[in-house]
Each structure stands twice: as C-alpha cells, then as structure tokens.
Scaffold this motif. Sequence first.
Motif, PDB file in Angstrom:
ATOM      1  N   ARG A  83       0.700  -1.278   0.064  1.00  0.00           N
ATOM      2  CA  ARG A  83      -0.071   0.120   0.041  1.00  0.00           C
ATOM      3  C   ARG A  83       0.897   1.326  -0.005  1.00  0.00           C
ATOM      4  O   ARG A  83       0.528   2.288  -0.510  1.00  0.00           O
ATOM      5  CB  ARG A  83      -0.972  -0.075   1.325  1.00  0.00           C
ATOM      6  CG  ARG A  83      -2.082  -0.995   1.073  1.00  0.00           C
ATOM      7  CD  ARG A  83      -2.991  -0.751   2.307  1.00  0.00           C
ATOM      8  NE  ARG A  83      -4.227  -1.471   1.959  1.00  0.00           N
ATOM      9  CZ  ARG A  83      -5.245  -1.488   2.971  1.00  0.00           C
ATOM     10  NH1 ARG A  83      -5.186  -0.777   3.960  1.00  0.00           N
ATOM     11  NH2 ARG A  83      -6.527  -2.490   2.622  1.00  0.00           N
ATOM     12  N   THR A  91     -11.305  -9.932  -6.736  1.00  0.00           N
ATOM     13  CA  THR A  91     -11.001  -9.174  -5.574  1.00  0.00           C
ATOM     14  C   THR A  91      -9.495  -8.192  -5.768  1.00  0.00           C
ATOM     15  O   THR A  91      -9.136  -8.592  -6.778  1.00  0.00           O
ATOM     16  CB  THR A  91     -10.891  -9.847  -4.069  1.00  0.00           C
ATOM     17  OG1 THR A  91     -10.809  -8.703  -3.139  1.00  0.00           O
ATOM     18  CG2 THR A  91      -9.936 -10.577  -4.123  1.00  0.00           C
ATOM     19  N   SER A  92      -9.196  -7.260  -5.025  1.00  0.00           N
ATOM     20  CA  SER A  92      -8.100  -6.484  -4.948  1.00  0.00           C
ATOM     21  C   SER A  92      -7.016  -7.537  -4.597  1.00  0.00           C
ATOM     22  O   SER A  92      -7.340  -8.380  -4.054  1.00  0.00           O
ATOM     23  CB  SER A  92      -8.171  -5.251  -4.253  1.00  0.00           C
ATOM     24  OG  SER A  92      -8.166  -5.613  -2.814  1.00  0.00           O
ATOM     25  N   THR A  93      -5.798  -6.752  -5.181  1.00  0.00           N
ATOM     26  CA  THR A  93      -4.554  -7.716  -4.410  1.00  0.00           C
ATOM     27  C   THR A  93      -4.783  -7.816  -2.894  1.00  0.00           C
ATOM     28  O   THR A  93      -4.439  -8.992  -2.677  1.00  0.00           O
ATOM     29  CB  THR A  93      -3.452  -6.864  -5.001  1.00  0.00           C
ATOM     30  OG1 THR A  93      -3.380  -6.742  -6.182  1.00  0.00           O
ATOM     31  CG2 THR A  93      -1.831  -7.804  -4.564  1.00  0.00           C
ATOM     32  N   ASP A  94      -4.911  -6.666  -2.127  1.00  0.00           N
ATOM     33  CA  ASP A  94      -4.640  -6.656  -0.806  1.00  0.00           C
ATOM     34  C   ASP A  94      -5.860  -7.821  -0.297  1.00  0.00           C
ATOM     35  O   ASP A  94      -5.852  -8.403   0.633  1.00  0.00           O
ATOM     36  CB  ASP A  94      -5.021  -5.289  -0.233  1.00  0.00           C
ATOM     37  CG  ASP A  94      -3.442  -4.660  -0.434  1.00  0.00           C
ATOM     38  OD1 ASP A  94      -2.698  -5.309  -0.840  1.00  0.00           O
ATOM     39  OD2 ASP A  94      -3.411  -3.378  -0.202  1.00  0.00           O
ATOM     40  N   TYR A 141      -7.062 -10.269  -1.707  1.00  0.00           N
ATOM     41  CA  TYR A 141      -7.029 -11.489  -2.093  1.00  0.00           C
ATOM     42  C   TYR A 141      -6.093 -12.065  -1.153  1.00  0.00           C
ATOM     43  O   TYR A 141      -6.238 -13.221  -0.663  1.00  0.00           O
ATOM     44  CB  TYR A 141      -6.150 -11.706  -3.616  1.00  0.00           C
ATOM     45  CG  TYR A 141      -5.531 -12.845  -3.789  1.00  0.00           C
ATOM     46  CD1 TYR A 141      -6.350 -13.923  -4.302  1.00  0.00           C
ATOM     47  CD2 TYR A 141      -4.080 -13.107  -3.653  1.00  0.00           C
ATOM     48  CE1 TYR A 141      -5.783 -15.084  -4.605  1.00  0.00           C
ATOM     49  CE2 TYR A 141      -3.410 -14.140  -4.227  1.00  0.00           C
ATOM     50  CZ  TYR A 141      -4.404 -15.275  -4.477  1.00  0.00           C
ATOM     51  OH  TYR A 141      -3.662 -16.620  -4.571  1.00  0.00           O
TER      52      TYR A 141
END
Length: 217
Positions: A35, A166-169, A171
């Motif tokens: 992030r 979903t987003s990377t985070d 996931y």
Amino acid sequence: MPSPSEPVRPDPTRPDRNRVLDSVLPVALFIGLNRVWGLAAGVTGATLWSLKAVVGRRRRGEEVGRYLPVLVAYLVVRSIIGIATDSEAVYFGIGIGTKAAIGAALIGTVVVGRPFLVRYAHLAVPFDRATRDHPRYRQVMGHLTIGLGCYQFLTSAWDIWLFNRTSTDGYVLIRFAVGWPAGTLATMIAFVYADRALRPIPDYPGIMDLMDGPSED
C-alpha cells in the motif's frame, strides 16, 4: 520430552507462537508495504520474512533440512520474477501454479506405486516400524496422499477464483483468513481418518498416543 539432539515433531493441529508469527507477518508485511511503496516492496518484505521463517524452522530442528536450499531458491526466484515483471498476476500465479504442480506430483507418486506419505508421514507422526510395514498402512497413506493432492487442486482453483474477483490486498487477506482454518480443519479430518483406518493394525496405539511419545526408530 525430547533431548536437544532429537528433531522436534510439531503437532500440525496446535500451531505454536513461532508458526503463528511466520504465517501472519508475511501477509501483514505484504499488505502494508504494498500500500505504501508498491508491489516490489510488498514482495520483498514478505519474502524476507518467509526466508527467516524457513531458516528458523531449520534451527528449531523441524524437518526441513534437506529441502532448505530448494525452498530458499524458490522464494528468491519467485520474488525476483514478481519484482521484475511488476505484475500481481505473475507473482501470485507462480504460487498457484506451484501448488497445482505439487498436487499433481502427489497423485503421481500414488500412480507409480510410491505414495509420498508412505515414505514421509512418520516424520510428522512417529509411527513405529511394525505399523509402517503393515499393508494397511500403505493403503491408508496412499488414500491420504491422493486426498492431499486433491486439496492442492481445490485450493488452487479457489485462489484463481478469488484473485479474479478482488483486489490484490483483498486476495492476500481473504486467502489467509480462509486458508488457515481450512488447512487446520483438513488436517484434523486427515488425522481422524488415519487414526480410525489404522486401528486394525496389531499393536497400533493411536495417533494421540504416538504424538505424546518417542518413536521406536
């Protein structure tokens, strides 16, 4: 109680503090660093802690000695590829593909008549030689090897589905939150199945008794 020279046989159903940290911190490091500074930082932080965890297991006497160079090389190469491509799909795809390949290899050991768990289950549970030489032991461990291979395929399919939705985070976080209890539940089911299936073997004491005492070998 084992002497300092004896290898530690951890109970997979009871994670200790070290294993909890080694599971949680790579996830936390990846999400936090990703992030703030992006994928390369997240991959680097998670990989460095994973390398520390692997070496720590070796120092604690857990059964990773012969696989240590392979594990280290895999983690390093995967991180390098992920950073070089700057692609979440490539980085996580390598892990998903590796998991599926392990599943295929496990089932392959049964097909060729050398089930993986027949040779290595006693490193986790100290089955004595008489139990391991019994034909039923080979049958049960063959079934468990197939089950473990299928579990790798199922979790790979779940990872692909989740990554695409979903987003990377998200996931990373959801996979961890679901994977840990699912893995613990699968392990407990395997232990219960093995314990019941091995009961017909003469003088077999039960898995819990074996986990509480030293191996005869």
